[in-house]
Write a protein that holds these residues in place. Structure first.
Motif, PDB file in Angstrom:
ATOM      1  N   GLU A 129       0.799  -1.229   0.000  1.00 25.70           N
ATOM      2  CA  GLU A 129       0.000   0.000   0.000  1.00 25.70           C
ATOM      3  C   GLU A 129       0.833   1.281   0.000  1.00 25.70           C
ATOM      4  OE1 GLU A 129      -2.545  -3.258   1.810  1.00 25.70           O
ATOM      5  OE2 GLU A 129      -0.453  -2.598   2.003  1.00 25.70           O
ATOM      6  N   GLU A 130       2.120   1.171   0.279  1.00 24.35           N
ATOM      7  CA  GLU A 130       2.965   2.356   0.282  1.00 24.35           C
ATOM      8  C   GLU A 130       3.468   2.742  -1.109  1.00 24.35           C
ATOM      9  OE1 GLU A 130       6.115   1.749   3.041  1.00 24.35           O
ATOM     10  OE2 GLU A 130       4.789   1.568   4.785  1.00 24.35           O
ATOM     11  N   ARG A 277      -1.091  -4.377   4.700  1.00 23.91           N
ATOM     12  CA  ARG A 277      -1.855  -3.745   5.783  1.00 23.91           C
ATOM     13  C   ARG A 277      -2.988  -4.653   6.269  1.00 23.91           C
ATOM     14  NH1 ARG A 277      -4.301   1.651   5.370  1.00 23.91           N
ATOM     15  NH2 ARG A 277      -3.962   1.640   7.618  1.00 23.91           N
TER      16      ARG A 277
END
Length: 300
Positions: A129-130, A277
């Motif tokens: 997700e980064e 996540r």
């Protein structure tokens, strides 16, 4: 998750219908957003492209789930259809977020669809997700789609983005087209078969949405993909094993581009996306492997 009143947009779609069945089975009250005049108490009228929502119908909802959007694989990507894809997502999400923000007592959470198309082409690079967004049409659309929730987020509503991968289901989506081909012995790899496909079983997709609905404190993007993405070649082989069919055929990349136009990039592109996540939040997959996900889909 305690019993609650939940509004769902896109309730008739593949994921939405499965989510609604799951919620109703556990005693939750589900309100469906419909694109016509409401006929029952459990319906709310809205017009996504017209930016209209009957806000009064959302009063008393504890959560809103927005899964609405025209099908990515339903038509060739002409300029007109790309506008339909974008408007059905961005305008609808904006209208819903503004409606949520305008309520005297807004819902606690807005769970909004997105897609791993956000990342674009990743090759064999693992992304979580980064990772930043990609450069193509799908990436730009996903960025706008998520940004359209800003009114709700700024009003203090916990906002979650579901960056969903390829959903393994018999009833629709990519696998809804693949299963009949492979059953007929016509299945095979697409292009060179080395592109990564990040998949998730329909069961785990719904379970993950339920998890994120009830997990206070979780917000922002979550990749809804199985922990181990596989190449198209590996998935093709798994389909053959599960269905007991040969997988001798292959579709060359030029033929796919000729048949599908720009949409072929979504089939031939590689997205090696992992649910960092989601796993960190304590979620456990029931069908993490492709063969388990395929068998689960066939049992439905």
């Amino acid at each position: 998750m305690e019993l609650s009143r939940i509004a769902v947009a896109g309730a008739s779609g593949l994921i939405g219908s499965a989510l609604v069945r799951s919620l109703v089975a556990e005693g939750h009250e589900v309100v469906r957003l419909v694109r016509r005049a409401a006929r029952d108490e459990d319906e709310v009228c809205w017009d996504p492209e017209g930016s209209y929502v009957d806000t009064a119908g959302l009063a008393g909802c504890d959560a809103v789930v927005n899964l609405a959007g025209a099908g990515v694989g339903d038509h060739r990507w002409t300029d007109a259809y790309k506008k339909t894809l974008r408007d059905s997502r961005v305008l609808g999400t904006s209208a819903l977020a503004e409606a949520v923000a305008s309520l005297p007592e807004p819902p606690r959470v807005l769970v909004n669809a997105s897609a791993i198309g956000y990342y674009g082409e990743t090759g064999d690079r693992v992304v979580d997700e980064e990772a930043p967004p990609g450069d193509g049409f799908l990436s730009r659309m996903c960025v706008e789609w998520e940004e359209a929730t800003d009114p709700a987020r700024e009003a203090g509503v916990r906002t979650v983005f579901l960056r969903t991968g390829l959903v393994v289901a018999r009833e629709g989506g990519a696998w809804g087209r693949l299963f009949p081909l492979f059953r007929a012995g016509l299945g095979g790899r697409m292009g060179d078969g080395d592109q990564y496909w990040s998949f998730i079983s329909l069961y785990d997709e719904v379970a993950a949405i339920r998890h994120l609905l009830g997990a206070d404190g979780l917000s922002g993007p979550f990749n809804l993909t199985a922990p181990e993405p596989l190449t198209n070649r590996e998935i093709t082989a798994a389909m053959g094993r599960v269905l007991h069919r040969p997988t001798l055929f292959s579709v060359p990349a030029p033929a796919l581009r000729l048949a599908l136009g720009e949409m072929a990039g979504d089939v031939l592109g590689s997205a090696r996306v992992v649910p960092k996540r989601l796993l960190e939040s304590g979620f456990s997959f029931t069908f993490p492997g492709i063969e388990d996900a395929l068998r689960a889909a066939l049992r439905r």
